[in-house]
Design a protein around this motif. Structure first.
Motif, PDB file in Angstrom:
ATOM      1  N   GLY A   1       0.769  -1.232   0.000  1.00  0.00           N
ATOM      2  CA  GLY A   1       0.000   0.000   0.000  1.00  0.00           C
ATOM      3  C   GLY A   1       0.799   1.280   0.000  1.00  0.00           C
ATOM      4  N   LYS A   2       2.118   1.191  -0.043  1.00  0.00           N
ATOM      5  CA  LYS A   2       2.952   2.391   0.028  1.00  0.00           C
ATOM      6  C   LYS A   2       2.748   3.285  -1.198  1.00  0.00           C
ATOM      7  CE  LYS A   2       6.404  -0.460   0.680  1.00  0.00           C
ATOM      8  NZ  LYS A   2       5.696  -1.683   1.122  1.00  0.00           N
ATOM      9  N   THR A   3       2.901   2.696  -2.374  1.00  0.00           N
ATOM     10  CA  THR A   3       2.693   3.464  -3.597  1.00  0.00           C
ATOM     11  C   THR A   3       1.217   3.786  -3.786  1.00  0.00           C
ATOM     12  OG1 THR A   3       4.659   2.566  -4.695  1.00  0.00           O
ATOM     13  CG2 THR A   3       2.901   3.404  -6.113  1.00  0.00           C
ATOM     14  N   SER A   4       0.359   2.840  -3.441  1.00  0.00           N
ATOM     15  CA  SER A   4      -1.079   3.075  -3.599  1.00  0.00           C
ATOM     16  C   SER A   4      -1.526   4.294  -2.788  1.00  0.00           C
ATOM     17  CB  SER A   4      -1.871   1.840  -3.168  1.00  0.00           C
ATOM     18  OG  SER A   4      -1.548   0.724  -3.966  1.00  0.00           O
ATOM     19  N   ALA A   5      -1.050   4.412  -1.556  1.00  0.00           N
ATOM     20  CA  ALA A   5      -1.394   5.559  -0.720  1.00  0.00           C
ATOM     21  C   ALA A   5      -0.839   6.851  -1.313  1.00  0.00           C
ATOM     22  CB  ALA A   5      -0.873   5.357   0.697  1.00  0.00           C
ATOM     23  N   ALA A   6       0.378   6.786  -1.820  1.00  0.00           N
ATOM     24  CA  ALA A   6       0.989   7.966  -2.432  1.00  0.00           C
ATOM     25  C   ALA A   6       0.214   8.399  -3.674  1.00  0.00           C
ATOM     26  CB  ALA A   6       2.443   7.678  -2.788  1.00  0.00           C
TER      27      ALA A   6
END
Length: 210
Positions: free
Chosen positions: A50-55
């Motif tokens: 979820g790191k890129t998804s949140a960004a």
């Protein structure tokens, strides 16, 4: 089971109302002290998904408000078929996307090539951060290239601390964020892995991972 009466419901509702009234008063008091704005350094790290998804959620929020954004992807390859690239392409007047990776490091198996790609991506990232047009710049998977020493952590941290425009948001993603980057960040989120379908033999799926 004991049946509730109208009087019981009224008492529960009254207690809830009073609890929420106090909660709102406390929150209003806190919010009254929060009036400043600034360009943030945001780090999404950790072993969880979820790191890129949140960004990207922040990227798309900016686009929704009509604010230009830029994205530099340090690991993903231009040959990858990603949903975010397709969507960002629909907003050419607001979104600048640079896919500058060579794929996963275990795929290239060429350290010099990976370093060259990282340096080119970082050079582009600095240009975009200094460009007044973009309100937010996402440096996707920058933490990965820093972890492998493809770029100097000291150089990245110094640039972000001393040269990032005061009103510019910069978001950095990837596992194993360096302590020095975390130190200068305004917002750090550590995604914790609890369960992942990969461990059940399920491959990365379109629309979920890419």
């Amino acid at each position: 089971m004991t049946a509730t009466t109208a009087a019981d419901d009224d008492a529960v509702n009254a207690r809830h109302h009073e609890k929420m009234r106090k909660h709102k008063a406390a929150r209003d008091k806190i919010m009254a002290t929060k009036s400043g704005e600034k360009g943030l350094i945001i780090v999404n790290t950790g072993t969880g998904k979820g790191k890129t998804s949140a960004a990207l959620g922040m990227v798309f929020r900016h686009i929704g408000h009509g604010w230009p954004v830029a994205v530099v992807q340090f690991i993903k390859s231009p040959t990858w078929d990603t949903g975010e690239a397709k969507l960002l392409a629909k907003f050419p007047e607001l979104a600048t996307l640079h896919i500058m990776g060579e794929g996963f490091t275990w795929e290239t198996q060429d350290r010099a090539r990976d370093i060259a790609a990282a340096e080119a991506a970082w050079a582009r990232a600095k240009e975009l951060i200094l460009d007044d047009r973009h309100r937010l710049v996402l440096l996707d998977e920058l933490n990965i290239v820093l972890r492998y020493d493809y770029l100097s952590v000291a150089e990245v941290v110094t640039f972000l601390r001393e040269h990032k425009p005061a009103d510019k948001h910069v978001v950095v993603t990837g596992r194993n964020a360096h302590a020095d980057l975390i130190e200068i960040a305004d917002l750090v989120t550590d995604m914790t892995l609890v369960k992942h379908p990969f461990r059940q033999g399920i491959k990365a799926q379109k629309g979920i991972e890419f």
